[in-house]
Design a protein around this motif. Structure first.
Motif, PDB file in Angstrom:
ATOM      1  N   GLY A  11      30.462  79.017  15.712  1.00  0.00           N
ATOM      2  CA  GLY A  11      29.639  79.050  16.934  1.00  0.00           C
ATOM      3  C   GLY A  11      28.190  78.758  16.606  1.00  0.00           C
ATOM      4  O   GLY A  11      27.262  79.258  17.243  1.00  0.00           O
ATOM      5  N   GLY A  14      25.407  77.919  19.106  1.00  0.00           N
ATOM      6  CA  GLY A  14      25.200  78.864  20.202  1.00  0.00           C
ATOM      7  C   GLY A  14      23.883  79.623  20.091  1.00  0.00           C
ATOM      8  O   GLY A  14      23.116  79.443  19.141  1.00  0.00           O
ATOM      9  N   GLN A  15      23.657  80.500  21.070  1.00  0.00           N
ATOM     10  CA  GLN A  15      22.348  81.161  21.135  1.00  0.00           C
ATOM     11  C   GLN A  15      22.137  82.226  20.043  1.00  0.00           C
ATOM     12  O   GLN A  15      21.033  82.350  19.515  1.00  0.00           O
ATOM     13  CB  GLN A  15      22.044  81.695  22.528  1.00  0.00           C
ATOM     14  N   ILE A  16      23.161  82.965  19.674  1.00  0.00           N
ATOM     15  CA  ILE A  16      22.967  83.960  18.599  1.00  0.00           C
ATOM     16  C   ILE A  16      22.599  83.241  17.298  1.00  0.00           C
ATOM     17  O   ILE A  16      21.676  83.640  16.579  1.00  0.00           O
ATOM     18  CB  ILE A  16      24.236  84.823  18.394  1.00  0.00           C
ATOM     19  N   GLU A  42      31.666  74.281  14.470  1.00  0.00           N
ATOM     20  CA  GLU A  42      31.560  74.208  15.934  1.00  0.00           C
ATOM     21  C   GLU A  42      32.766  73.472  16.491  1.00  0.00           C
ATOM     22  O   GLU A  42      33.492  72.807  15.753  1.00  0.00           O
ATOM     23  CB  GLU A  42      30.265  73.479  16.362  1.00  0.00           C
ATOM     24  N   ILE A  43      32.955  73.576  17.797  1.00  0.00           N
ATOM     25  CA  ILE A  43      33.968  72.741  18.444  1.00  0.00           C
ATOM     26  C   ILE A  43      33.373  71.332  18.597  1.00  0.00           C
ATOM     27  O   ILE A  43      32.130  71.178  18.628  1.00  0.00           O
ATOM     28  CB  ILE A  43      34.403  73.329  19.812  1.00  0.00           C
ATOM     29  N   VAL A  87      31.010  84.124  14.948  1.00  0.00           N
ATOM     30  CA  VAL A  87      30.226  84.284  16.174  1.00  0.00           C
ATOM     31  C   VAL A  87      30.847  83.485  17.327  1.00  0.00           C
ATOM     32  O   VAL A  87      30.788  83.882  18.481  1.00  0.00           O
ATOM     33  CB  VAL A  87      28.757  83.845  15.939  1.00  0.00           C
ATOM     34  N   GLY A  88      31.449  82.358  17.015  1.00  0.00           N
ATOM     35  CA  GLY A  88      31.963  81.444  18.037  1.00  0.00           C
ATOM     36  C   GLY A  88      33.098  82.040  18.849  1.00  0.00           C
ATOM     37  O   GLY A  88      34.044  82.589  18.297  1.00  0.00           O
ATOM     38  N   ALA A  89      32.978  81.964  20.144  1.00  0.00           N
ATOM     39  CA  ALA A  89      34.030  82.425  21.051  1.00  0.00           C
ATOM     40  C   ALA A  89      33.725  81.835  22.414  1.00  0.00           C
ATOM     41  O   ALA A  89      32.623  81.352  22.661  1.00  0.00           O
ATOM     42  CB  ALA A  89      34.050  83.943  21.115  1.00  0.00           C
ATOM     43  N   ILE A 108      41.816  81.654  19.387  1.00  0.00           N
ATOM     44  CA  ILE A 108      40.832  81.120  18.423  1.00  0.00           C
ATOM     45  C   ILE A 108      40.932  81.902  17.111  1.00  0.00           C
ATOM     46  O   ILE A 108      40.972  81.329  16.021  1.00  0.00           O
ATOM     47  CB  ILE A 108      39.390  81.242  18.994  1.00  0.00           C
ATOM     48  N   VAL A 129      31.996  88.804  15.493  1.00  0.00           N
ATOM     49  CA  VAL A 129      30.980  89.083  16.520  1.00  0.00           C
ATOM     50  C   VAL A 129      31.501  88.693  17.911  1.00  0.00           C
ATOM     51  O   VAL A 129      31.295  89.397  18.892  1.00  0.00           O
ATOM     52  CB  VAL A 129      29.682  88.304  16.204  1.00  0.00           C
ATOM     53  N   GLY A 130      32.195  87.553  17.971  1.00  0.00           N
ATOM     54  CA  GLY A 130      32.715  87.042  19.248  1.00  0.00           C
ATOM     55  C   GLY A 130      33.603  88.074  19.924  1.00  0.00           C
ATOM     56  O   GLY A 130      34.443  88.704  19.269  1.00  0.00           O
ATOM     57  N   ASN A 131      33.408  88.251  21.208  1.00  0.00           N
ATOM     58  CA  ASN A 131      34.121  89.311  21.936  1.00  0.00           C
ATOM     59  C   ASN A 131      35.505  88.901  22.417  1.00  0.00           C
ATOM     60  O   ASN A 131      35.718  87.738  22.705  1.00  0.00           O
ATOM     61  CB  ASN A 131      33.268  89.752  23.124  1.00  0.00           C
ATOM     62  N   LEU A 155      31.447  93.752  14.391  1.00  0.00           N
ATOM     63  CA  LEU A 155      30.053  94.192  14.540  1.00  0.00           C
ATOM     64  C   LEU A 155      29.903  95.317  15.572  1.00  0.00           C
ATOM     65  O   LEU A 155      30.180  95.102  16.754  1.00  0.00           O
ATOM     66  CB  LEU A 155      29.199  92.998  14.990  1.00  0.00           C
ATOM     67  N   HIS A 187      33.746  98.075  20.335  1.00  0.00           N
ATOM     68  CA  HIS A 187      32.493  97.505  20.850  1.00  0.00           C
ATOM     69  C   HIS A 187      32.740  97.113  22.304  1.00  0.00           C
ATOM     70  O   HIS A 187      33.002  95.945  22.624  1.00  0.00           O
ATOM     71  CB  HIS A 187      32.074  96.287  20.022  1.00  0.00           C
TER      72      HIS A 187
HETATM   73  P1  NAX Z   1      27.132  80.993  23.037  1.00  0.00           P
HETATM   74  O1  NAX Z   1      28.064  80.648  24.148  1.00  0.00           O
HETATM   75  O2  NAX Z   1      25.696  80.666  23.132  1.00  0.00           O
HETATM   76  O3  NAX Z   1      27.678  80.335  21.683  1.00  0.00           O
HETATM   77  C1  NAX Z   1      29.017  80.376  21.303  1.00  0.00           C
HETATM   78  C2  NAX Z   1      29.304  79.122  20.511  1.00  0.00           C
HETATM   79  O4  NAX Z   1      30.630  79.225  20.017  1.00  0.00           O
HETATM   80  C3  NAX Z   1      29.239  77.849  21.380  1.00  0.00           C
HETATM   81  O5  NAX Z   1      28.325  76.938  20.795  1.00  0.00           O
HETATM   82  C4  NAX Z   1      30.677  77.321  21.331  1.00  0.00           C
HETATM   83  O6  NAX Z   1      30.734  75.907  21.305  1.00  0.00           O
HETATM   84  C5  NAX Z   1      31.177  77.934  20.027  1.00  0.00           C
HETATM   85  N1  NAX Z   1      32.637  78.030  19.924  1.00  0.00           N
HETATM   86  C6  NAX Z   1      33.543  78.282  20.899  1.00  0.00           C
HETATM   87  N2  NAX Z   1      34.785  78.239  20.397  1.00  0.00           N
HETATM   88  C7  NAX Z   1      34.667  77.971  19.082  1.00  0.00           C
HETATM   89  C8  NAX Z   1      35.613  77.803  18.027  1.00  0.00           C
HETATM   90  N3  NAX Z   1      36.925  77.867  18.249  1.00  0.00           N
HETATM   91  N4  NAX Z   1      35.144  77.531  16.788  1.00  0.00           N
HETATM   92  C9  NAX Z   1      33.814  77.436  16.568  1.00  0.00           C
HETATM   93  N5  NAX Z   1      32.881  77.580  17.524  1.00  0.00           N
HETATM   94  C10 NAX Z   1      33.301  77.850  18.760  1.00  0.00           C
HETATM   95  O7  NAX Z   1      27.375  82.542  22.770  1.00  0.00           O
HETATM   96  P2  NAX Z   1      26.463  83.583  21.962  1.00  0.00           P
HETATM   97  O8  NAX Z   1      25.483  84.177  22.889  1.00  0.00           O
HETATM   98  O9  NAX Z   1      25.984  82.964  20.698  1.00  0.00           O
HETATM   99  O10 NAX Z   1      27.555  84.743  21.688  1.00  0.00           O
HETATM  100  C11 NAX Z   1      28.657  84.538  20.849  1.00  0.00           C
HETATM  101  C12 NAX Z   1      29.654  85.690  20.978  1.00  0.00           C
HETATM  102  O11 NAX Z   1      29.059  86.911  20.581  1.00  0.00           O
HETATM  103  C13 NAX Z   1      30.170  85.924  22.407  1.00  0.00           C
HETATM  104  O12 NAX Z   1      31.583  86.126  22.338  1.00  0.00           O
HETATM  105  C14 NAX Z   1      29.501  87.232  22.796  1.00  0.00           C
HETATM  106  O13 NAX Z   1      30.266  87.946  23.764  1.00  0.00           O
HETATM  107  C15 NAX Z   1      29.441  87.940  21.474  1.00  0.00           C
HETATM  108  N6  NAX Z   1      28.503  89.068  21.343  1.00  0.00           N
HETATM  109  C16 NAX Z   1      28.881  90.108  20.566  1.00  0.00           C
HETATM  110  C17 NAX Z   1      28.045  91.176  20.300  1.00  0.00           C
HETATM  111  C18 NAX Z   1      28.474  92.293  19.413  1.00  0.00           C
HETATM  112  O14 NAX Z   1      27.695  93.230  19.234  1.00  0.00           O
HETATM  113  N7  NAX Z   1      29.664  92.307  18.824  1.00  0.00           N
HETATM  114  C19 NAX Z   1      26.706  91.253  20.925  1.00  0.00           C
HETATM  115  C20 NAX Z   1      26.179  89.927  21.379  1.00  0.00           C
HETATM  116  C21 NAX Z   1      27.199  89.004  21.999  1.00  0.00           C
HETATM  117  O15 NAX Z   1      27.393  89.370  23.345  1.00  0.00           O
END
Ligand code: NAX
Length: 325
Positions: A11, A14-16, A42-43, A87-89, A108, A129-131, A155, A187
């Motif tokens: 991911g 993405g923003q994180i 990334e995808i 992180v990616g989700a 995924i 990290v991804g939810n 996380l 979480h």
């Molecule tokens: P973004 O949507 O900005 O970025 C996610 C990135 O993941 C995108 O660029 C997307 O293209 C990529 N992606 C999707 N599927 C993929 C795959 N199969 N392989 C590789 N990359 C892939 O999200 P962002 O704000 O960066 O958050 C990422 C994840 O963190 C989300 O699931 C969010 O819910 C989760 N979080 C978890 C937290 C925790 O404490 N555990 C807190 C923060 C955040 O909410």
């Protein structure tokens, strides 16, 4: 000069990751003397943005960065990886039920688990990290049986850090004076932020704040802080999540602070009566690149009931995804 550590980040566009990658590259995660190779996954549709992130990383001229690999192929991204930051989700879309999110993201993590099983270092340290983070880690673990299962974590450090801030604010104390905070469980909103063993300047936190505040304000504020950030910012926590990922991995690799502990969601070994194998957040002490769950805490009935509720949610999530392992 130390050998570079291969860090795979999913991911990455993405923003994180826009906060995370630059801080890893500057040495804030693994130390200022530890070179890194960054594998960014990334995808396919997000590869162009990912390339742009790599361009910016290069433009920082970080001396510790030995190579950057941008790819949409998980087998390339995880080849010999030592650290995996998952992180990616998929974000939850309009009209999507939690169950849909669970199964979509579960897919995924089952696919990535299989690849990691084949190509990564067997002792790869993973932070999901991804939810839904705990259940995604659980699915990954089940699909990667040859990987050291202890090392598949999720996380909850962001929740831990949020809890420290809330207590410091309420007790009118310095952040650094707060020790032994705990986040138990998932979480999610069923998480259990617990100040029962926390101290403020070495004194019991429970004597510094009133019990009603701890139960009726502190716990829901911490558990729902993510939603509060979304409401205020129009987007989910990013810089604070990145900071928590750095804290999680930094402490795991380099050790947690003496006289304190941190919260990590790790595979349960049955501690505190929690079902073995569930990825459950516990207080842990990190040392020599490993962690130990803090044992022997006398948990109150009030907290214990909430811990069981959170366990139940994790069991239900696992049941929903059982076709994925
Ligand atoms: P973004 O949507 O900005 O970025 C996610 C990135 O993941 C995108 O660029 C997307 O293209 C990529 N992606 C999707 N599927 C993929 C795959 N199969 N392989 C590789 N990359 C892939 O999200 P962002 O704000 O960066 O958050 C990422 C994840 O963190 C989300 O699931 C969010 O819910 C989760 N979080 C978890 C937290 C925790 O404490 N555990 C807190 C923060 C955040 O909410």
């Amino acid at each position: 000069m130390k050998q570079p550590v291969r860090v795979t980040v999913t991911g990455a566009a993405g923003q994180i990751c826009y906060s995370l990658l630059f801080r890893i590259a500057s040495g804030e995660m693994l130390g200022k003397d530890q070179p890194v190779i960054l594998n960014l996954l990334e995808i396919t549709p997000a590869l162009k943005v990912c390339e742009a992130v790599a361009m910016e990383l290069n433009d920082c001229a970080f001396p510790l960065v030995k190579d950057i690999v941008v790819t949409d192929d998980p087998a390339v991204a995880f080849k010999d990886a030592n650290i995996g930051l998952m992180v990616g989700a998929k974000p939850r879309g309009p009209g999507m039920e939690r169950k849909d999110l669970l199964t979509d993201n579960g897919k995924i993590f089952s696919a990535l688990g299989k690849v990691i099983d084949q190509v990564a270092d067997k002792n790869i340290k993973i932070c999901v990290v991804g939810n839904p983070a705990n259940t995604n880690a659980y699915i990954l673990a089940k699909n990667a049986p040859s990987i050291n299962q202890r090392n598949i974590t999720a996380l909850t450090r962001l929740d831990h850090n949020r809890a420290i801030y809330q207590l410091a604010e309420k007790a009118d104390a310095e952040i650094a004076s707060i020790k032994k905070m705990i986040i138990w469980g998932n979480h999610s909103v069923t998480q259990v932020p617990d100040i029962s063993f926390a101290t403020v300047n070495g004194e019991n936190a429970a004597d510094k704040v009133d019990a009603t505040w701890a139960k009726e304000e502190f716990m829901p504020i911490v558990a729902k802080r993510g939603a509060a950030v979304i409401a205020a910012r129009g987007a989910s926590s990013a810089a604070s999540a990145a900071n928590a990922i750095l804290d999680h991995m930094h402490d795991w690799v380099l050790g947690s602070a003496e006289g304190d502990w941190v919260s990590m969601a790790v595979p349960s070994d049955g501690s505190y009566g929690i079902e073995e194998g569930l990825i459950y957040s516990y207080p842990v002490v990190c040392k020599n690149g490993d962690y130990e769950i803090v044992q022997g805490l006398e948990v109150s009935d009030f907290i214990k009931d909430k811990m069981i509720e959170s366990q139940k949610e994790l069991q239900e999530e696992a049941e929903t995804c059982k076709d994925l392992f």
